[in-house]
Design an enzyme around this catalytic site. Structure first.
Site, PDB file in Angstrom:
ATOM      1  N   GLN A 206     -28.362 -82.353-103.516  1.00  0.00           N
ATOM      2  CA  GLN A 206     -26.902 -82.299-103.423  1.00  0.00           C
ATOM      3  C   GLN A 206     -26.504 -80.974-102.757  1.00  0.00           C
ATOM      4  O   GLN A 206     -27.278 -80.014-102.739  1.00  0.00           O
ATOM      5  CB  GLN A 206     -26.349 -82.452-104.866  1.00  0.00           C
ATOM      6  CG  GLN A 206     -24.861 -82.324-105.032  1.00  0.00           C
ATOM      7  CD  GLN A 206     -24.450 -80.902-105.328  1.00  0.00           C
ATOM      8  OE1 GLN A 206     -25.284 -80.058-105.653  1.00  0.00           O
ATOM      9  NE2 GLN A 206     -23.160 -80.629-105.202  1.00  0.00           N
ATOM     10  N   GLY A 208     -25.045 -78.125-103.207  1.00  0.00           N
ATOM     11  CA  GLY A 208     -25.243 -76.758-103.689  1.00  0.00           C
ATOM     12  C   GLY A 208     -26.696 -76.395-103.952  1.00  0.00           C
ATOM     13  O   GLY A 208     -27.005 -75.229-104.214  1.00  0.00           O
ATOM     14  N   LYS A 209     -27.599 -77.365-103.893  1.00  0.00           N
ATOM     15  CA  LYS A 209     -28.983 -77.096-104.273  1.00  0.00           C
ATOM     16  C   LYS A 209     -29.687 -76.235-103.223  1.00  0.00           C
ATOM     17  O   LYS A 209     -29.268 -76.196-102.067  1.00  0.00           O
ATOM     18  CB  LYS A 209     -29.752 -78.413-104.480  1.00  0.00           C
ATOM     19  CG  LYS A 209     -29.121 -79.313-105.537  1.00  0.00           C
ATOM     20  CD  LYS A 209     -29.054 -78.631-106.881  1.00  0.00           C
ATOM     21  CE  LYS A 209     -28.513 -79.501-107.999  1.00  0.00           C
ATOM     22  NZ  LYS A 209     -27.113 -79.891-107.896  1.00  0.00           N
ATOM     23  N   VAL A 210     -30.795 -75.596-103.605  1.00  0.00           N
ATOM     24  CA  VAL A 210     -31.469 -74.684-102.657  1.00  0.00           C
ATOM     25  C   VAL A 210     -32.054 -75.440-101.470  1.00  0.00           C
ATOM     26  O   VAL A 210     -32.272 -74.867-100.404  1.00  0.00           O
ATOM     27  CB  VAL A 210     -32.558 -73.815-103.333  1.00  0.00           C
ATOM     28  CG1 VAL A 210     -31.946 -72.876-104.364  1.00  0.00           C
ATOM     29  CG2 VAL A 210     -33.662 -74.645-103.944  1.00  0.00           C
TER      30      VAL A 210
END
Ligand SMILES: Cc1ncc(COP(=O)(O)O)c(C=O)c1O
Length: 425
Positions: A206, A208-210
């Site tokens: 998603q 915001g994930k790294v």
């Protein structure tokens, strides 16, 4: 760190001058990796936007390429991409083929999907407390009183659950360990990657994930028998053909050993992810160096620290920086401190997601199809206590990993802002 002016300064949230010059930008997130645009254009003109599309001239699907690249990155034999991290958890739990209504342990300190996925898979999540130092579930939190058949080991914020110890303890009680590595791509434990140590490992891609493709998810496993089941569960009971695909035919065949649904990753998501993965390790190096610097700077500020990994975690995957306060400034909550830090830094600081035992996002009784599971869920949660979860959630403030993607000066700003918020009344 500048501290001299702090005693006379006013907090930015109260109209005082902020620590950081508001015209200085923070690193942007997400940042497209080289090759992302090219890959996207390729999909756009390929005539194949989904894995369930007819084959064209033997060109490889990006989804296949990403599955291979990510399996290699994690060090697992198989990777099955899906449309969301939540779907990864659903198909991973479904793949265990537990009886309807079986109980699954889920830490209270996590995003709601770790628990709702269990419900969607026909299971009852039982919320358990977390380790006071890591915020993750550990062997001490394995509640053996509810006859759980699985535990969802969430790697929280930037630190990892002790999965090898959990596997050893869970084995003794007939529980499978499913790693929820939605926040932990590339984190390592004694050199082993997050997601690769449990029976199955689940990831989210998603926004915001790294590692981000906008949306997306994946399940990894070393289990050769579970892998085709996962494939069917995510593609309406179909899996990739084992022979080569004639032009104009689908790459998917109706193997149909288990009832599936459509959780397939789109070719657009996969195209972006193939490019973003090539940048992940370099981004880890920047974030981890900045995190180490901020840890050092905060050593000079009494009563506050950054969440630290347990000794056997060999690399952090910093999804969120978690600032933990021994005591909050008198009369202020951590939400007040988060707002004050946001005003000083011009970068969003926030409190962690509401722990699940008090979250409005976990309410299975509102959905008729979940009624039999909801009843058991309510019954099993009477009189449960979460002291470690409560303490961590109520004494911490978080900031997104992009805060750590810049330079050393940014870390000095963060440390100065924290010191100011703690000292200025
Ligand atoms: C720990 C955890 N598990 C699962 C998820 C669900 O992932 P997605 O939002 O891709 O469905 C998230 C997303 O924030 C998460 O943080």
């Amino acid at each position: 760190m500048t501290t001299t002016s702090q005693s006379t300064a006013r907090l930015a949230v109260d109209g005082g001058p902020p620590v950081r010059d508001p015209t200085r930008p923070w690193p942007r997130w997400p940042e497209p990796a080289p090759g992302a645009e090219h890959n996207l254009a390729q999909v756009l003109h390929s005539g194949r936007w989904a894995i369930s599309s007819p084959a064209v001239d033997g060109a490889e699907l990006f989804e296949r390429r990403f599955a291979r690249d990510f399996a290699r990155y994690v060090g697992s034999r198989h990777c099955v991409p899906v449309d969301h991290g939540s779907s990864a958890l659903v198909v991973a739990l479904e793949a265990l083929r537990l009886p309807f209504g079986s109980t699954v342990l889920v830490p209270a300190l996590t995003w709601t999907a770790s628990a709702t996925a269990a419900l969607r898979a026909g299971l009852v999540p039982v919320l358990v407390d977390v380790d006071p130092l890591t915020g993750c579930v550990g062997p001490d939190q394995l509640d053996t009183s509810v006859d759980a058949r699985a535990v969802v080991a969430v790697h929280w914020a930037s630190v990892m659950a002790d999965v090898p110890a959990l596997v050893a303890a869970a084995d003794r009680h007939g529980m499978a360990v499913v790693e929820d590595a939605a926040q932990a791509h590339g984190g390592t434990w004694e050199g082993r990657q997050a997601g690769s140590m449990g029976r199955l490992g689940c990831f989210s891609f998603q926004h915001g994930k790294v590692l981000s493709g906008g949306e997306g998810g994946a399940v990894v496993t070393d289990d050769d028998e579970l892998a085709p089941v996962l494939e069917e569960l995510r593609a309406d009971s179909r899996r990739y053909r084992r022979d080569s695909t004639p032009r104009g035919e689908l790459d998917l065949e109706e193997s149909a050993s288990v009832q599936g649904a459509n959780f397939c990753m789109s070719e657009f998501n996969a195209a972006v992810l193939c490019a973003q993965l090539t940048r992940l390790d370099a981004q880890h190096a920047v974030r981890n160096a900045n995190y180490a610097l901020l840890t050092e700077l905060l050593a000079d500020v009494p009563g506050v620290r950054l969440l630290q990994p347990p000794p056997r975690q060999t690399r952090m995957s910093i999804y969120e920086g978690t600032i933990i306060f021994d005591e909050l400034p008198p009369g202020r909550t951590n939400a007040d401190v988060a707002a004050a830090l946001t005003a000083e830094l011009g970068k969003r600081c926030y409190v962690t997601d509401e722990p699940l035992h008090r979250s409005v996002l976990l309410r299975p009784w509102t959905k008729p199809v979940l009624a039999p599971l909801a009843e058991r869920f309510v019954e099993l949660h009477r009189d449960r206590r979460y002291p470690n979860t409560e303490r961590l959630a109520d004494r911490s403030v978080q900031t997104h990993h992009s805060t750590f993607l810049g330079g050393e000066r940014d870390m000095h700003d963060v440390a100065e802002a924290i010191a100011k918020v703690l000292t200025v009344r």
